[in-house]
Design an enzyme around this catalytic site. Structure first.
Site, PDB file in Angstrom:
ATOM      1  N   ARG A 196       8.079   4.169  -4.831  1.00  0.00           N
ATOM      2  CA  ARG A 196       8.103   3.273  -3.670  1.00  0.00           C
ATOM      3  C   ARG A 196       7.079   2.157  -3.840  1.00  0.00           C
ATOM      4  O   ARG A 196       7.315   1.011  -3.450  1.00  0.00           O
ATOM      5  CB  ARG A 196       7.849   4.062  -2.378  1.00  0.00           C
ATOM      6  CG  ARG A 196       8.020   3.202  -1.139  1.00  0.00           C
ATOM      7  CD  ARG A 196       7.937   4.002   0.143  1.00  0.00           C
ATOM      8  NE  ARG A 196       6.625   4.581   0.356  1.00  0.00           N
ATOM      9  CZ  ARG A 196       6.299   5.377   1.377  1.00  0.00           C
ATOM     10  NH1 ARG A 196       7.229   5.694   2.281  1.00  0.00           N
ATOM     11  NH2 ARG A 196       5.104   5.864   1.502  1.00  0.00           N
ATOM     12  N   TYR A 236       0.823  -1.205   0.000  1.00  0.00           N
ATOM     13  CA  TYR A 236       0.000   0.000   0.000  1.00  0.00           C
ATOM     14  C   TYR A 236       0.856   1.254   0.000  1.00  0.00           C
ATOM     15  O   TYR A 236       2.070   1.192   0.160  1.00  0.00           O
ATOM     16  CB  TYR A 236      -0.966  -0.025   1.194  1.00  0.00           C
ATOM     17  CG  TYR A 236      -0.348   0.312   2.532  1.00  0.00           C
ATOM     18  CD1 TYR A 236       0.496  -0.586   3.183  1.00  0.00           C
ATOM     19  CD2 TYR A 236      -0.598   1.532   3.156  1.00  0.00           C
ATOM     20  CE1 TYR A 236       1.059  -0.280   4.416  1.00  0.00           C
ATOM     21  CE2 TYR A 236      -0.037   1.849   4.389  1.00  0.00           C
ATOM     22  CZ  TYR A 236       0.794   0.932   5.004  1.00  0.00           C
ATOM     23  OH  TYR A 236       1.354   1.242   6.219  1.00  0.00           O
ATOM     24  N   HIS A 292      -1.027 -21.070  -0.263  1.00  0.00           N
ATOM     25  CA  HIS A 292      -0.063 -20.002   0.016  1.00  0.00           C
ATOM     26  C   HIS A 292       0.663 -19.487  -1.218  1.00  0.00           C
ATOM     27  O   HIS A 292       0.819 -18.285  -1.394  1.00  0.00           O
ATOM     28  CB  HIS A 292       0.960 -20.474   1.055  1.00  0.00           C
ATOM     29  CG  HIS A 292       0.385 -20.603   2.430  1.00  0.00           C
ATOM     30  ND1 HIS A 292      -0.659 -21.454   2.742  1.00  0.00           N
ATOM     31  CD2 HIS A 292       0.720 -19.974   3.588  1.00  0.00           C
ATOM     32  CE1 HIS A 292      -0.944 -21.342   4.025  1.00  0.00           C
ATOM     33  NE2 HIS A 292      -0.130 -20.457   4.562  1.00  0.00           N
ATOM     34  N   LEU A 309      11.056   1.568   6.760  1.00  0.00           N
ATOM     35  CA  LEU A 309      10.395   2.067   5.553  1.00  0.00           C
ATOM     36  C   LEU A 309      11.092   3.361   5.099  1.00  0.00           C
ATOM     37  O   LEU A 309      11.301   4.258   5.920  1.00  0.00           O
ATOM     38  CB  LEU A 309       8.918   2.359   5.858  1.00  0.00           C
ATOM     39  CG  LEU A 309       8.121   2.741   4.610  1.00  0.00           C
ATOM     40  CD1 LEU A 309       7.763   1.488   3.817  1.00  0.00           C
ATOM     41  CD2 LEU A 309       6.872   3.510   4.962  1.00  0.00           C
ATOM     42  N   LYS A 357       6.340  -1.704   1.805  1.00  0.00           N
ATOM     43  CA  LYS A 357       5.171  -1.133   2.489  1.00  0.00           C
ATOM     44  C   LYS A 357       4.033  -2.141   2.389  1.00  0.00           C
ATOM     45  O   LYS A 357       3.104  -2.007   1.586  1.00  0.00           O
ATOM     46  CB  LYS A 357       4.812   0.244   1.910  1.00  0.00           C
ATOM     47  CG  LYS A 357       4.010   1.106   2.900  1.00  0.00           C
ATOM     48  CD  LYS A 357       4.023   2.562   2.501  1.00  0.00           C
ATOM     49  CE  LYS A 357       3.048   3.413   3.284  1.00  0.00           C
ATOM     50  NZ  LYS A 357       3.233   3.457   4.725  1.00  0.00           N
ATOM     51  N   GLU A 381      12.659   2.713  13.407  1.00  0.00           N
ATOM     52  CA  GLU A 381      11.665   3.730  13.031  1.00  0.00           C
ATOM     53  C   GLU A 381      10.547   3.693  14.065  1.00  0.00           C
ATOM     54  O   GLU A 381      10.652   3.005  15.071  1.00  0.00           O
ATOM     55  CB  GLU A 381      11.126   3.453  11.625  1.00  0.00           C
ATOM     56  CG  GLU A 381      10.461   2.093  11.475  1.00  0.00           C
ATOM     57  CD  GLU A 381       9.951   1.802  10.072  1.00  0.00           C
ATOM     58  OE1 GLU A 381       9.690   2.745   9.308  1.00  0.00           O
ATOM     59  OE2 GLU A 381       9.791   0.619   9.752  1.00  0.00           O
ATOM     60  N   ARG A 387      -7.834 -21.323  -1.299  1.00  0.00           N
ATOM     61  CA  ARG A 387      -6.783 -20.778  -0.440  1.00  0.00           C
ATOM     62  C   ARG A 387      -5.548 -21.677  -0.517  1.00  0.00           C
ATOM     63  O   ARG A 387      -5.615 -22.851  -0.134  1.00  0.00           O
ATOM     64  CB  ARG A 387      -7.276 -20.697   1.003  1.00  0.00           C
ATOM     65  CG  ARG A 387      -6.251 -20.143   1.970  1.00  0.00           C
ATOM     66  CD  ARG A 387      -6.763 -20.104   3.408  1.00  0.00           C
ATOM     67  NE  ARG A 387      -5.715 -19.635   4.309  1.00  0.00           N
ATOM     68  CZ  ARG A 387      -4.799 -20.415   4.863  1.00  0.00           C
ATOM     69  NH1 ARG A 387      -4.802 -21.722   4.639  1.00  0.00           N
ATOM     70  NH2 ARG A 387      -3.881 -19.894   5.670  1.00  0.00           N
TER      71      ARG A 387
END
Ligand code: PDD
Length: 287
Positions: free
Chosen positions: A51, A32, A102, A203, A147, A179, A100
């Site tokens: 990014r 995101y 992986h 990040l 991110k 951070e 489902r």
């Protein structure tokens, strides 16, 4: 009415739906961005898109849209929502598969979701009085430069800060600052601004980069350098930085007062420079 973008459509948020088999939901298999817009002008869009690309590369997911298309759709989203200052959220997941499992599905059908929320000014009280922060052990993985929407460790750290009436958790790994749970960290020591160098352990914040750039163009000394826990606790100033909270001064750490317990002189200078930058962005003179 809040209008969002989901897979090539603009629609009211209540009508936006994704499959329960979406890998974003099942595995947090997505990345995101959060991009602030001032006066409907996106801040450093090029850097955010770069990014986003590097986060997508980091999880081996192709970019579903060109930069031209991203630019066009994000500006359209801004125009469809209220308020001159908006916080734009962009999420790309590896989409829904039939079952489902992986490993990556073939073919991949990305889910692309973008929304705008009002970008509220930081409260006067937080600016004038500063905020409280706590320190915590950084228990995250070794790819924090991505991110990723897999934010459980950050969620738990943020809640631990809230539990202690603090506004941010500053994370320490092997005795070094990485951070914040939702921010990057700067300290000021003997008039010099310091922030940890980029690495897979943090990040690469767009606000962080902008602050370094603004500092250097205003003849302020700013170094990208490791910050030990000892240096953090003895700092003259501590700041947290992010797209949504800009630059906030930390005045207590783990309940102990930092320096004289007031936002410092270097922070005052930098926040003025940052506000000037925003003014130029609003009038279209900056990107
Ligand atoms: N996150 N580090 C972490 C872990 C973050 O979550 C953020 C911001 C930052 C600062 O990055 P930037 O300056 O590009 O906002 C650093 C956003 C705001 C969020 O998750 O909502």
């Amino acid at each position: 009415m809040q209008i969002v973008y989901l897979n090539e459509k603009f629609l009211p948020v209540e009508q936006a739906q994704v499959s329960v088999l979406d890998r974003g939901f099942l595995f947090a298999d997505g990345v995101y961005e959060v991009i602030p817009a001032y006066g409907r002008h996106l801040l450093r869009l090029g850097d955010h898109l770069q990014r986003l690309q590097s986060s997508l590369d980091g999880i081996r997911l192709s970019n579903p849209l060109s930069n031209e298309r991203w630019t066009q759709l994000l500006n359209e989203l801004i125009s469809k929502n209220d308020g001159d200052d908006q916080s734009i959220y962009v999420q790309v997941t590896r989409g829904a598969a039939e079952k489902r499992a992986h490993a990556f599905p073939v073919p991949v059908r990305h889910t692309v979701f973008c929304m705008s929320t009002p970008l509220l000014p930081v409260s006067k009280q937080q600016l004038l009085q500063g905020i409280a922060a706590i320190t915590l052990d950084d228990i995250r993985w070794h790819a924090c430069h991505i991110k990723s929407t897999a934010l459980l460790a950050n969620v738990l750290a943020s809640q631990q800060a809230v539990d202690k009436n603090a506004s941010e958790a500053i994370l320490l790994r092997d005795g070094m600052v990485t951070e914040g749970a939702v921010s990057n960290i700067f300290i000021v020591s003997h008039g010099v601004m310091l922030t940890p160098p980029k690495s897979p352990l943090l990040l690469p914040g767009i606000t962080r980069d902008l602050i370094i750039e603004l500092a250097r163009s205003n003849a302020m000394v700013c170094k990208e350098q490791e910050i030990s826990e000892h240096a953090l606790r003895g700092a003259d100033e501590i700041w947290i930085t992010s797209s949504t909270r800009e630059i906030l001064p930390v005045v207590t750490l783990d309940g102990k007062i930092i320096a004289d317990g007031k936002p410092g002189a270097v922070w005052h200078r930098m926040i003025d420079i940052y506000q000037e930058y925003k003014k130029r962005l609003r009038s279209g003179e900056e990107s």
